[in-house]
Design an enzyme around this catalytic site. Structure first.
Site, PDB file in Angstrom:
ATOM      1  N   ASP A  35      -5.043 -13.332   0.964  1.00  0.00           N
ATOM      2  CA  ASP A  35      -5.766 -11.790   1.245  1.00  0.00           C
ATOM      3  C   ASP A  35      -7.152 -12.098   1.578  1.00  0.00           C
ATOM      4  O   ASP A  35      -7.909 -11.091   0.832  1.00  0.00           O
ATOM      5  CB  ASP A  35      -5.339 -10.832   0.404  1.00  0.00           C
ATOM      6  CG  ASP A  35      -5.284  -9.295   0.674  1.00  0.00           C
ATOM      7  OD1 ASP A  35      -5.632  -9.279   2.069  1.00  0.00           O
ATOM      8  OD2 ASP A  35      -5.420  -8.626  -0.250  1.00  0.00           O
TER       9      ASP A  35
ATOM     10  N   GLY B 220      -6.090 -15.095 -10.350  1.00  0.00           N
ATOM     11  CA  GLY B 220      -6.113 -14.504 -11.679  1.00  0.00           C
ATOM     12  C   GLY B 220      -6.880 -13.407 -11.870  1.00  0.00           C
ATOM     13  O   GLY B 220      -7.262 -12.930 -13.062  1.00  0.00           O
TER      14      GLY B 220
ATOM     15  N   HIS C 194       0.980  -1.295  -0.180  1.00  0.00           N
ATOM     16  CA  HIS C 194      -0.023  -0.187  -0.057  1.00  0.00           C
ATOM     17  C   HIS C 194       0.772   1.222   0.131  1.00  0.00           C
ATOM     18  O   HIS C 194       0.953   2.045   0.919  1.00  0.00           O
ATOM     19  CB  HIS C 194      -1.063   0.070   1.286  1.00  0.00           C
ATOM     20  CG  HIS C 194      -2.111  -1.341   1.163  1.00  0.00           C
ATOM     21  ND1 HIS C 194      -3.308  -0.863   0.469  1.00  0.00           N
ATOM     22  CD2 HIS C 194      -1.862  -2.225   1.474  1.00  0.00           C
ATOM     23  CE1 HIS C 194      -3.829  -2.071   0.501  1.00  0.00           C
ATOM     24  NE2 HIS C 194      -3.116  -2.981   1.140  1.00  0.00           N
TER      25      HIS C 194
END
Length: 384
Positions: A275, A250, A199
């Site tokens: 995640d 993907g 981030h």
């Protein structure tokens, strides 16, 4: 832990994380007692033998970046729910070691999360650490993290959270370009916490000054990889010692770019992660992340503005996608799903199928579909 019957899995193709045994056996209770070729196997009285001819045996998965799943989230701070979440990840996905992951939120909410994770980890040994994703991040690349809670790097806050978690903070995602980041990194390293760039709007020059040894979800929520500025992604590609997370669904990264990262970094410096957020394993529709509405459709979780908001990726699918999308071998996928994490975070009893290690074992068929998991030697048939 209860004393377990000694189990022997025989006639399996075994990927230990160190070698491949084409027809092998593995004997274990809660720990691995022996592993080797069938030619060396000698039956012992009282052991339970399971013939796994045609099946693969690999180490249990280690996910160092997972926020939630199955209706639960680490940020809720509820020990019972975090315990259930970790168990569900093991039973559905083969995750036998988890770093419960937080996000950019208020100090009070992160305090609560740390207490909840600590209490859950005391009863559930799958939870081996905490990944603090934020709040020390860049506004320009906040992704699905709420901007109002972004904070300047503060080692005292990290110390507070680490103490509340019972010393379990292992990994912190932060923006290395922020003021005070060098001193912040020194404090993390002194506490035994791995600094991870993520981030972040850092340039290659910023990254060369940084002590970050890990990059959070490579490509995603970081300065883009461009021909005149490598940014965070390019830095991770160029520096061989850096570990890079990949969300191999993907969607976060298209298959060709997954393949590129694999070819450049190699299997020994990639950590497969999910995640994942609370909607993983749940019906599609409206959900929540950090107080923000999330919409889950077509295996993607997004905010109202279309920003990807974590994933609903199951780790067993990340493993399979590493082979199908990246061109990795099964041995490479084992390296990226267990071995690297155990080495990077000093999880000495995890990551490989060797004598003395915890009996964390996944069984897969020839199509790489997960069939069953042993966690500390206890059997769990994979749940749909």
């Amino acid at each position: 832990m209860d004393i377990l019957t000694v189990t022997v899995l025989t006639h399996a193709v075994i990927y230990t994380g160190k070698e491949k045994i084409d027809e092998g056996y593995i004997r274990f209770d809660d720990k691995i007692l022996a592993v080797g070729p069938m030619a060396d196997y000698r039956p012992q009285p009282g052991e339970q033998i399971k013939n796994l001819r045609g099946l693969l045996v690999i180490p249990g998965f280690i996910d160092v970046h997972a926020h939630g799943g199955y209706g639960f989230d680490a940020m809720d701070g509820d020990a019972d729910q975090i315990d259930q979440m970790a168990t569900a990840m093991m039973e559905h996905e083969g995750v036998t070691t988890l770093f419960a992951t937080t996000m950019t939120q208020s100090v009070a909410n992160i305090d609560q999360a740390m207490r909840g994770v600590a209490a859950a980890a005391d009863r559930n040994p799958i939870i081996k650490g905490v990944h603090l994703e934020g709040p020390f991040i860049a506004q320009d690349f906040k992704g699905a993290q709420p901007e109002q809670y972004i904070h300047v790097p503060d080692a005292n806050l990290v110390k507070q959270w680490n103490e509340l978690s019972g010393g379990r903070v292992k990994l912190i995602t932060y923006a290395p370009e922020k003021p005070g980041a060098r001193e912040f990194e020194d404090a993390l390293i002194e506490m035994g916490i791995t600094p991870s760039a993520g981030h972040s709007n850092a340039t290659r020059a910023d990254m060369l000054e940084s002590k970050a040894t890990h990059v959070t979800h490579l490509y995603n929520a970081q300065r883009e990889f461009k021909h005149r500025e490598p940014g965070v992604t390019g830095h991770a590609m160029l520096e061989p010692q850096i570990y890079a997370e990949l969300i191999a669904d993907g969607f976060h990264i298209v298959p060709d770019m997954l393949k590129l990262a694999f070819r450049v970094k190699g299997a020994k410096r990639i950590d497969l992660v999910t995640d994942s957020m609370r909607s993983k394993g749940m019906p599609e529709g409206e959900s929540e992340l950090g107080g923000q509405k999330v919409y889950v459709k077509d295996k993607q979780a997004r905010l109202a503005d279309g920003t990807l908001a974590g994933s609903v990726l199951m780790y067993k699918d990340a493993f399979k996608n590493a082979v199908n999308f990246m061109g990795a071998s099964v041995a490479d996928a084992v390296q990226m799903s267990a071995v690297n994490q155990s080495e990077e975070f000093n999880l000495a009893s995890k990551g490989t199928l060797e004598v003395g290690k915890d009996a964390d074992i996944n069984i897969m068929d020839q199509e790489l579909d997960l069939q069953a998991t042993y966690s500390y030697g206890a059997f769990h048939a994979t749940k749909d």
